[in-house]
Design a protein around this motif. Sequence first.
Motif, PDB file in Angstrom:
ATOM      1  N   LEU A   1      -2.479 -13.960  -5.643  1.00  0.00           N
ATOM      2  CA  LEU A   1      -3.236 -13.083  -4.934  1.00  0.00           C
ATOM      3  C   LEU A   1      -4.237 -13.905  -4.111  1.00  0.00           C
ATOM      4  CD1 LEU A   1      -4.151 -10.196  -7.636  1.00  0.00           C
ATOM      5  CD2 LEU A   1      -2.360 -10.326  -5.887  1.00  0.00           C
ATOM      6  N   LYS A   2      -4.362 -13.504  -2.768  1.00  0.00           N
ATOM      7  CA  LYS A   2      -5.262 -13.969  -1.883  1.00  0.00           C
ATOM      8  C   LYS A   2      -6.541 -13.132  -1.352  1.00  0.00           C
ATOM      9  CE  LYS A   2      -2.960 -17.983  -0.781  1.00  0.00           C
ATOM     10  NZ  LYS A   2      -1.677 -18.081   0.177  1.00  0.00           N
ATOM     11  N   LYS A   3      -7.409 -14.033  -1.127  1.00  0.00           N
ATOM     12  CA  LYS A   3      -8.710 -13.040  -0.506  1.00  0.00           C
ATOM     13  C   LYS A   3      -8.241 -12.931   0.968  1.00  0.00           C
ATOM     14  CE  LYS A   3     -11.698 -13.256  -4.006  1.00  0.00           C
ATOM     15  NZ  LYS A   3     -11.443 -12.141  -4.621  1.00  0.00           N
ATOM     16  N   ILE A   4      -8.641 -11.885   1.641  1.00  0.00           N
ATOM     17  CA  ILE A   4      -8.567 -11.630   3.036  1.00  0.00           C
ATOM     18  C   ILE A   4      -8.704 -12.733   3.828  1.00  0.00           C
ATOM     19  CG2 ILE A   4      -9.008 -10.130   4.918  1.00  0.00           C
ATOM     20  CD1 ILE A   4      -9.062  -7.730   3.186  1.00  0.00           C
ATOM     21  N   ASN A   5      -9.745 -13.550   3.763  1.00  0.00           N
ATOM     22  CA  ASN A   5     -10.034 -14.481   4.540  1.00  0.00           C
ATOM     23  C   ASN A   5      -9.246 -15.740   4.354  1.00  0.00           C
ATOM     24  OD1 ASN A   5     -11.237 -15.476   2.415  1.00  0.00           O
ATOM     25  ND2 ASN A   5     -13.378 -15.763   3.122  1.00  0.00           N
TER      26      ASN A   5
ATOM     27  N   GLY B   1       1.637 -14.928   9.912  1.00  0.00           N
ATOM     28  CA  GLY B   1       3.070 -15.336   9.825  1.00  0.00           C
ATOM     29  C   GLY B   1       3.863 -15.662   8.423  1.00  0.00           C
ATOM     30  N   LYS B   2       2.766 -15.348   7.423  1.00  0.00           N
ATOM     31  CA  LYS B   2       3.607 -15.762   6.115  1.00  0.00           C
ATOM     32  C   LYS B   2       3.499 -14.402   5.025  1.00  0.00           C
ATOM     33  CE  LYS B   2       2.614 -20.166   4.122  1.00  0.00           C
ATOM     34  NZ  LYS B   2       1.557 -21.018   3.400  1.00  0.00           N
ATOM     35  N   VAL B   3       4.426 -14.392   4.204  1.00  0.00           N
ATOM     36  CA  VAL B   3       4.395 -13.259   3.488  1.00  0.00           C
ATOM     37  C   VAL B   3       3.168 -13.403   2.502  1.00  0.00           C
ATOM     38  CG1 VAL B   3       5.756 -11.819   1.595  1.00  0.00           C
ATOM     39  CG2 VAL B   3       6.795 -12.703   3.807  1.00  0.00           C
ATOM     40  N   GLU B   4       2.325 -12.559   2.343  1.00  0.00           N
ATOM     41  CA  GLU B   4       1.051 -12.916   1.470  1.00  0.00           C
ATOM     42  C   GLU B   4       0.965 -11.282   0.497  1.00  0.00           C
ATOM     43  OE1 GLU B   4      -0.172 -15.959   1.256  1.00  0.00           O
ATOM     44  OE2 GLU B   4      -1.166 -16.313   2.979  1.00  0.00           O
ATOM     45  N   THR B   5       0.100 -11.802  -0.475  1.00  0.00           N
ATOM     46  CA  THR B   5      -0.326 -10.407  -1.552  1.00  0.00           C
ATOM     47  C   THR B   5      -1.631 -10.531  -1.680  1.00  0.00           C
ATOM     48  OG1 THR B   5       1.737 -11.171  -2.552  1.00  0.00           O
ATOM     49  CG2 THR B   5       0.285  -9.608  -3.670  1.00  0.00           C
ATOM     50  N   ALA B   6      -2.355  -9.350  -1.400  1.00  0.00           N
ATOM     51  CA  ALA B   6      -3.992  -9.353  -1.563  1.00  0.00           C
ATOM     52  C   ALA B   6      -4.037  -8.380  -2.248  1.00  0.00           C
ATOM     53  CB  ALA B   6      -4.481  -9.340  -0.245  1.00  0.00           C
ATOM     54  N   LEU B   7      -5.335  -8.312  -3.138  1.00  0.00           N
ATOM     55  CA  LEU B   7      -6.034  -7.246  -3.799  1.00  0.00           C
ATOM     56  C   LEU B   7      -7.046  -6.644  -3.044  1.00  0.00           C
ATOM     57  CD1 LEU B   7      -6.282  -5.439  -6.352  1.00  0.00           C
ATOM     58  CD2 LEU B   7      -7.633  -7.126  -7.260  1.00  0.00           C
ATOM     59  N   CYS B   8      -7.265  -5.283  -2.631  1.00  0.00           N
ATOM     60  CA  CYS B   8      -8.057  -4.789  -1.741  1.00  0.00           C
ATOM     61  C   CYS B   8      -8.690  -3.543  -2.327  1.00  0.00           C
ATOM     62  CB  CYS B   8      -7.790  -4.584  -0.322  1.00  0.00           C
ATOM     63  SG  CYS B   8      -6.642  -6.118   0.220  1.00  0.00           S
TER      64      CYS B   8
ATOM     65  N   THR C   1      -7.292   0.993   6.367  1.00  0.00           N
ATOM     66  CA  THR C   1      -8.134  -0.407   6.265  1.00  0.00           C
ATOM     67  C   THR C   1      -8.352  -0.651   5.123  1.00  0.00           C
ATOM     68  OG1 THR C   1      -8.683   0.604   8.733  1.00  0.00           O
ATOM     69  CG2 THR C   1     -10.018  -1.404   7.610  1.00  0.00           C
ATOM     70  N   VAL C   2      -8.438  -1.814   4.544  1.00  0.00           N
ATOM     71  CA  VAL C   2      -9.054  -2.012   3.502  1.00  0.00           C
ATOM     72  C   VAL C   2      -9.723  -3.223   3.442  1.00  0.00           C
ATOM     73  CG1 VAL C   2      -7.007  -1.427   2.271  1.00  0.00           C
ATOM     74  CG2 VAL C   2      -6.884  -3.533   2.944  1.00  0.00           C
ATOM     75  N   THR C   3     -10.348  -3.511   2.394  1.00  0.00           N
ATOM     76  CA  THR C   3     -11.309  -4.840   2.494  1.00  0.00           C
ATOM     77  C   THR C   3     -11.535  -5.184   0.936  1.00  0.00           C
ATOM     78  OG1 THR C   3     -13.477  -5.397   3.036  1.00  0.00           O
ATOM     79  CG2 THR C   3     -13.458  -3.446   1.883  1.00  0.00           C
TER      80      THR C   3
ATOM     81  N   PHE D   1     -11.385  -7.622   6.566  1.00  0.00           N
ATOM     82  CA  PHE D   1     -10.613  -6.443   6.546  1.00  0.00           C
ATOM     83  C   PHE D   1      -9.328  -6.680   7.000  1.00  0.00           C
ATOM     84  CE2 PHE D   1     -15.056  -5.448   7.314  1.00  0.00           C
ATOM     85  CZ  PHE D   1     -15.358  -4.173   6.753  1.00  0.00           C
ATOM     86  N   LEU D   2      -8.450  -5.657   6.640  1.00  0.00           N
ATOM     87  CA  LEU D   2      -6.981  -5.730   6.820  1.00  0.00           C
ATOM     88  C   LEU D   2      -6.352  -4.369   7.148  1.00  0.00           C
ATOM     89  CD1 LEU D   2      -4.205  -7.224   6.567  1.00  0.00           C
ATOM     90  CD2 LEU D   2      -4.358  -6.796   3.989  1.00  0.00           C
ATOM     91  N   LYS D   3      -5.767  -4.372   8.069  1.00  0.00           N
ATOM     92  CA  LYS D   3      -5.117  -2.950   8.522  1.00  0.00           C
ATOM     93  C   LYS D   3      -3.531  -3.036   8.132  1.00  0.00           C
ATOM     94  CE  LYS D   3      -7.110  -0.554  12.211  1.00  0.00           C
ATOM     95  NZ  LYS D   3      -7.386  -0.607  13.639  1.00  0.00           N
ATOM     96  N   SER D   4      -3.086  -1.818   7.485  1.00  0.00           N
ATOM     97  CA  SER D   4      -1.650  -1.809   7.065  1.00  0.00           C
ATOM     98  C   SER D   4      -1.137  -0.451   7.655  1.00  0.00           C
ATOM     99  CB  SER D   4      -1.552  -1.848   5.761  1.00  0.00           C
ATOM    100  OG  SER D   4      -1.795  -2.834   4.965  1.00  0.00           O
ATOM    101  N   ARG D   5      -0.266  -0.497   8.063  1.00  0.00           N
ATOM    102  CA  ARG D   5       0.494   0.816   8.807  1.00  0.00           C
ATOM    103  C   ARG D   5       2.024   0.969   8.237  1.00  0.00           C
ATOM    104  NH1 ARG D   5      -0.265  -1.878  13.672  1.00  0.00           N
ATOM    105  NH2 ARG D   5      -2.186  -0.896  14.010  1.00  0.00           N
ATOM    106  N   TRP D   6       2.295   2.099   7.909  1.00  0.00           N
ATOM    107  CA  TRP D   6       3.712   2.497   7.791  1.00  0.00           C
ATOM    108  C   TRP D   6       4.240   3.637   8.529  1.00  0.00           C
ATOM    109  CZ3 TRP D   6      -0.120   1.591   4.148  1.00  0.00           C
ATOM    110  CH2 TRP D   6       0.044   0.646   3.185  1.00  0.00           C
TER     111      TRP D   6
END
Length: 709
Positions: A64-68, A73-80, A101-103, A108-113
Amino acid sequence: MDKAKNLTPKKSPDHTPPVTKDTPVQFLKGVGPARAKLLKRLGIETLEDMLFYFPWRYEDRTDLKKINELSYGKVETALCEVVSAEVVTTPKRRMKIFEITVTDKTGFLKSRWFNQPYLERYFKKGQKVILCGMVKGNPYARFGLEMENPDFELVGDDDTFIHTSRIVPVYKATEGISPKQIRTLMFNAATNYSSLIDDYLPAEVLDRNNLKPLQWAVKETHFPEEFTDVSVLNDASSPAHKRLAFDEFFLLELGLALLKKREVLEQGISFKAEDHLVNKFLDSLPFELTGAQKRVIAGIMSDMRRPLPMNRLVHGDVGCGKTVVALVSMLIAVENGYQACLMAPTELLAEQHFINIHKMIETLGLKVVLLTSSSKGKPVDHIAQGAAQIIIGTHAIIQESVTFKNLGLAIIDEQHKFGVVQRANIRRKGFNPDILIMTATPIPRTLALTLYGDLDISIIDELPKGRRPVITKVFFPSQKDRIYSLIKEELSKGRQVYIVYPLIEESEKLDLKSAIEGCEAFKRIYPEKRIGLVHGKMHHDEREAVMAQFKSGDIEMLIATTVIEVGIDVPNASLMLIVHSERFGLAQLHQLRGRIGRGGYDSYCLLMAYPPLSEEAKRRLKAMESTSDGFKIAEEDLDIRGPGDFFGTRQSGIPDLKVANIVRDITVLEAARKEAFAFIDAEPDLNKYPMLKETLQKKWMGRLELVKS
Ligand code: ADP
Ligand code: MG
């Protein structure tokens, strides 16, 4: 929705039958008739099929990564935590996009589907969520970080994570059902139903080989908990994978062991050793047999004398002299009043064998016939009445309509794809005739063990004296003139030349055209030379005439499609040009090259290659340049192609290997083979092991009636 929370199976009402391993997937949670149809495309019909549909790779999403800390370009996983969520509609195509939008306080990180507006229900402000996806976006903008269509999981109090925060299995999917959806279904199956699998392996086999329980192995292979080194998992070398590989090999080898045992128990023909014909024949040969030929013949003779059916594979590189060995064996059968047949993979090869053999035994006064799909009437009658003593032919020999009076020996030439099933078909043509398989296709030892595990193997590991290694070199179209002058030089020495064109099935016409055009071109370049053309679409009389002319030297240059791959023997030919050599497989190139270097002259194999060359093509051509050792070529071929492809199609009749890999898991194969053979020795009917027996039968799909109760 594929949420972890929804996975606990609902208490089924009492009237629904309990789930077993044979339950059709349709009745499993989250499947239903529509998805069942899609799963069927993947070969999944029952719960058991599902449990044995394994991931083809794994992703490590435990980190699990922090947003910062996220990298572009990498596949990452974050808890927000969700800050905002909305559905927007694109103005032009009116596509619905769900955007959040999550934090996590570091950014901050945006995700869309796309086209999943219903997601709005799950992402309330303040909801904790794990996102896993490719990090994109503009790194300089304030809300620059984005993920498109990430895998996600909502974080609740006691959640089980399926798609994130773990080693995540990735399944091959099909249109209409995504890898993620399959993963959800698999999670349900693996967690709730792995226990329904029977561990059919006897406890002592498990102990001796240090194997984990099957239920555990299946569950762990889908969702690794105990063993989580992702690179080992991706190499299918975890303890769970080893157990599965062992089982595949064990069931394969058990089948082969049973087959062998059964044959050993059966009554065969015990040929007497008069050897008048054999000696007369050997005396007539213009050469002395090599030590290897003598040794292999002695082995075959002792097999044939025993009252058990012979089941032997003779392996020898091209040109080592297998035909003589075949002939001696056939003469033993004939001398004892039985018929002998020899089956070749192509009509041309059958014709060549027929001509050669006819000539070699002319003085013995035997009746030799040729049987191919184009032969009519007479040979079939002669075979049935027993007038034909030696029968040379193609697959036509095992047609229903062909019956033998008393077939005593069947030889299968140059056909590594001829599996156990076809051998069983030949057996039925006689009263347990002896079977001899001749192959020049170099098979690595590991593969021979697997494919021919029920056979005895002899190797002719010596070439007749006077053979010279063939000088092999790759040429490019710009070097055509060099090629033409090399050809001219050989012709002027009185040697003969092969020019080979590829024949690829889908474009047979086109390639035939190129062979015909090539022939015209060579006639213009060497107007004073006699040039002939053979190809598979020719009438066989015509083809035979051209081959005979080449053999006698009337034709100096033979243009051919790959019909000449095997079995053609013209010692005076010293040069072969293979056009478009980049299109040929390695085994095929080696076979072709084996046609030259037979006459004690310096010989040349010119590989004309048309760039651009794929990496694989480069490796193949390089292997050809650097070695002429069939075994080395075979190992390289196996390495380039991978074992699945090397096996060819299902033709070989042996069960599929899904997890096991004969190269990577060779030690497992050897252990499984040893176990299986010892097991069948001690317990040939398997009656004490009903579960094992059932599994074995299923795995071989009744192809061999292996286990009769
Ligand atoms: P392959 O093993 O590729 O089928 P063949 O049986 O066609 O090889 O033999 C290749 C050539 O070598 C033939 O011309 C054959 O007559 C010749 N030959 C076979 N055995 C010997 C030997 N012991 N000494 C010399 N030449 C041999
Ligand atoms: Mg041969």
